[in-house]
Design a protein around this motif. Structure first.
Motif, short mmCIF file in Angstrom:
data_model
loop_
_atom_site.label_atom_id
_atom_site.label_comp_id
_atom_site.label_asym_id
_atom_site.label_seq_id
_atom_site.Cartn_x
_atom_site.Cartn_y
_atom_site.Cartn_z
N CYS A 89 41.21 44.77 35.13
CA CYS A 89 41.66 43.87 36.20
C CYS A 89 43.18 43.79 36.26
O CYS A 89 43.84 43.70 35.22
N SER A 120 44.94 41.33 37.19
CA SER A 120 45.41 40.04 36.70
C SER A 120 45.66 40.08 35.20
O SER A 120 46.65 39.52 34.71
N GLU A 141 39.69 37.73 41.56
CA GLU A 141 39.19 39.09 41.33
C GLU A 141 37.71 39.07 40.98
O GLU A 141 36.94 39.93 41.44
N ASP A 152 35.54 38.53 44.02
CA ASP A 152 35.43 39.77 44.78
C ASP A 152 34.45 40.72 44.11
O ASP A 152 33.62 41.37 44.77
N TYR A 153 34.55 40.83 42.79
CA TYR A 153 33.66 41.72 42.04
C TYR A 153 32.20 41.31 42.23
O TYR A 153 31.32 42.17 42.44
#
Length: 217
Positions: free
Chosen positions: A51, A53, A210, A213-214
């Motif tokens: 990721c 992030s 994130e 979204d995943y």
């Protein structure tokens, strides 16, 4: 490697991220923990985390000058107390009810709604009698628990169970931390002492986005 095995590995990774964020919000870290985080950030310079992030968080940690580890611990402990504990009024209360609860009091309907989700998922908060259920650290801990459940289902070949866990994860993010973590991050960033915890809060917000979204893929 099958899709279920890959999903299980990703669930274990996501659980580890949520658990790290949870631990840092629930207790001010000791010198060894801080030093370990910074060293991990430096070691990650040549890696490529799944990721973005985490990559950004690791890069920011790598830039921290450890200096005297005990001095660093003291500075972070002071920041933790000023932001979340007191003895003065906390500068950035870590409870969802303060940001979304309407009356801005602890242990209100917002807190009970979070508790209801925990109970529906068979999750028991270890600190139930010490902290309100809507503490940011407890919400992250709950997401780690759901990711662990997802991973266990994947490893057992239970695709339906894994999908159920993902559905619970997505619903909780949408209804709870996804709605208020950014407000907490903004409040921390606006304080005079928001350094380490401003970095952590930004990471939490980015990772939640994130992950949401995943889970929609």
């Amino acid at each position: 490697m099958g899709d279920l095995e890959l999903a299980g590995e990703m669930a274990r990774y996501r659980a580890s991220i949520y658990r790290t964020i949870s631990a840092l919000f629930l207790d001010n870290p000791d010198a060894r923990t801080l030093e370990g985080l910074i060293e991990a950030g430096r070691a990650a310079a040549d890696a490529e985390p799944p990721c973005a992030s985490e990559r950004d968080f690791m890069a920011a940690l790598a830039a921290v000058d450890i200096g005297d580890p005990e001095d660093l611990r003291t500075r972070v402990a002071t920041e933790y107390a000023e932001l979340f504990v007191g003895p003065r009024k906390p500068l950035a209360s870590p409870y969802e009810s303060i940001y979304l609860g309407g009356d801005r009091h602890l242990l209100n309907a917002t807190t009970m709604a979070v508790r209801s989700v925990y109970e529906d998922q068979g999750y028991h908060v270890a600190r139930r009698n010490q902290l309100p259920d809507d503490h940011i650290g407890l919400e992250m801990e709950f997401l780690a628990h759901l990711c662990d459940r997802e991973a266990a289902c994947c490893e057992a070949g239970d695709e339906g169970g894994a999908r159920g866990a993902q559905k619970a994860e997505a619903a909780f993010i949408t209804a709870h931390p996804g709605r208020w973590a950014s407000l907490l991050a903004d409040r921390i960033a606006a304080t005079w002492c928001g350094n380490f915890y401003a970095l952590l809060a930004r990471f939490a917000v980015a990772f939640l986005a994130e992950d949401a979204d995943y889970l929609q893929r």
